[in-house]
Design an enzyme around this catalytic site. Structure first.
Site, PDB file in Angstrom:
ATOM      1  N   LYS A  45      58.591  -1.894  24.067  1.00  0.00           N
ATOM      2  CA  LYS A  45      57.875  -0.695  23.386  1.00  0.00           C
ATOM      3  C   LYS A  45      58.055  -0.859  21.836  1.00  0.00           C
ATOM      4  CE  LYS A  45      58.077   2.134  27.424  1.00  0.00           C
ATOM      5  NZ  LYS A  45      58.481   3.703  27.965  1.00  0.00           N
ATOM      6  N   ALA A  66      67.266   4.433  28.358  1.00  0.00           N
ATOM      7  CA  ALA A  66      67.509   3.466  27.481  1.00  0.00           C
ATOM      8  C   ALA A  66      66.678   3.710  26.314  1.00  0.00           C
ATOM      9  CB  ALA A  66      66.998   1.993  27.950  1.00  0.00           C
ATOM     10  N   ALA A  82      61.815   3.866  24.297  1.00  0.00           N
ATOM     11  CA  ALA A  82      62.725   4.474  25.057  1.00  0.00           C
ATOM     12  C   ALA A  82      61.892   4.220  26.397  1.00  0.00           C
ATOM     13  CB  ALA A  82      62.799   5.854  24.649  1.00  0.00           C
ATOM     14  N   ASP A  83      62.844   4.344  27.479  1.00  0.00           N
ATOM     15  CA  ASP A  83      62.291   4.283  28.745  1.00  0.00           C
ATOM     16  C   ASP A  83      63.372   4.905  29.839  1.00  0.00           C
ATOM     17  OD1 ASP A  83      60.210   2.930  30.451  1.00  0.00           O
ATOM     18  OD2 ASP A  83      61.912   2.520  31.673  1.00  0.00           O
ATOM     19  N   GLN A  84      63.094   5.239  30.856  1.00  0.00           N
ATOM     20  CA  GLN A  84      63.952   5.782  31.915  1.00  0.00           C
ATOM     21  C   GLN A  84      63.618   5.069  33.400  1.00  0.00           C
ATOM     22  OE1 GLN A  84      63.687   9.976  32.742  1.00  0.00           O
ATOM     23  NE2 GLN A  84      65.772  10.418  32.104  1.00  0.00           N
TER      24      GLN A  84
END
Length: 202
Positions: free
Chosen positions: A62, A115, A78-80
Site C-alpha cells: 500500500k 503492520a 497499514a494492514d491488519q
C-alpha cells in the site's frame, strides 16, 4: 502551531476511520489517499501463510503504490490480519458471515497483527508489526443476534465483525496488547520513526 514539521502533510494510504482518527488525535498533518491494489491477489500470489508476514506485505505494498504516485512524500501503509490458530479471517461479506465469524471466535483467544510501513519515492524506509491477543467471551446465539442487530452494517467493515472502539467492546473479557495495535496502526513505533526523520516537534 503544529507539531508536524514536514514540508508536505503525511499521506495515509488508507480510508480507515480508526487510522485517520489515531493520526488526527496525535496532531499529525496528513491526507488520506487509499491504495488501489488487489489485496487478496497480492496475498495469494505471495505464497505467505503467516498472518504477521501477510499484514507486513500488504502494509508495504500500500505504501509503495501510493508513494510511486506522490514523489518526495512520506506515505504510511497499514494492514491488519486476524488469526484463530491456523485460520485467517477476512472482513465478513454480510450478516450471516459475521455471525459465523463470531461463533468461531466466541470463547477463544485470537491474535490481531497490525503492520505499518513508510515509503518515500518507491522505497520502504520503515516497517513494524505488532500483535494483540484478544480473549472473546463465550457468546450465546441470542447475544450474537442482539449485537449484530445493534451494530448494523459496521460489522462488515472490520475483520472479525467487531470494532473495539464501538459495540465490539461488549464481546471481550480480556485483551493483551496496546490500543493502537487493536485499532490497526502501531502508532508508537510510527511516531518514533517520524521523530527520527525530524518530522515531529515533540
Amino acid at each position: 502551531m503544529t507539531i508536524w514539521r514536514g514540508k508536505d502533510p503525511l499521506i495515509l494510504a488508507s480510508q480507515s476511520r480508526a487510522r485517520k482518527m489515531l493520526l488526527a488525535s496525535a496532531g499529525i498533518e496528513f491526507e488520506a489517499l487509499p491504495a488501489d491494489i488487489d489485496e487478496r491477489a497480492i496475498q495469494e500470489n505471495s505464497g505467505l501463510s503467516a498472518p504477521a508476514e501477510i499484514a507486513s506485505l500488504l502494509a508495504r505494498e500500500k505504501a509503495l503504490f501510493v508513494s510511486s504516485e506522490r514523489p518526495g512524500r512520506f506515505v504510511v501503509g497499514a494492514d491488519q490480519t486476524l488469526a484463530l490458530a491456523d485460520r485467517l479471517f477476512s472482513k465478513p461479506a454480510g450478516r450471516d458471515q459475521a455471525a459465523e465469524q463470531l461463533r468461531a471466535l466466541a470463547g477463544q483467544v485470537h491474535e490481531l497483527y497490525s503492520a505499518v510501513a513508510v515509503a518515500q519515492d518507491g522505497k520502504i524506509l520503515f516497517a513494524d508489526t505488532s500483535v494483540a491477543r484478544m480473549s472473546m467471551r463465550p457468546l450465546r446465539e441470542d447475544g450474537i443476534n442482539a449485537y449484530l442487530g445493534q451494530a448494523g452494517e459496521a460489522v462488515t467493515t472490520s475483520v472479525g465483525a467487531y470494532q473495539l472502539e464501538g459495540l465490539g467492546v461488549h464481546l471481550f473479557e480480556r485483551i493483551d496488547g496496546d490500543h493502537f495495535t487493536i485499532l490497526g496502526l502501531p502508532l508508537l513505533s510510527l511516531l518514533a520513526f517520524l521523530r527520527s526523520e525530524n518530522l515531529l516537534a515533540i
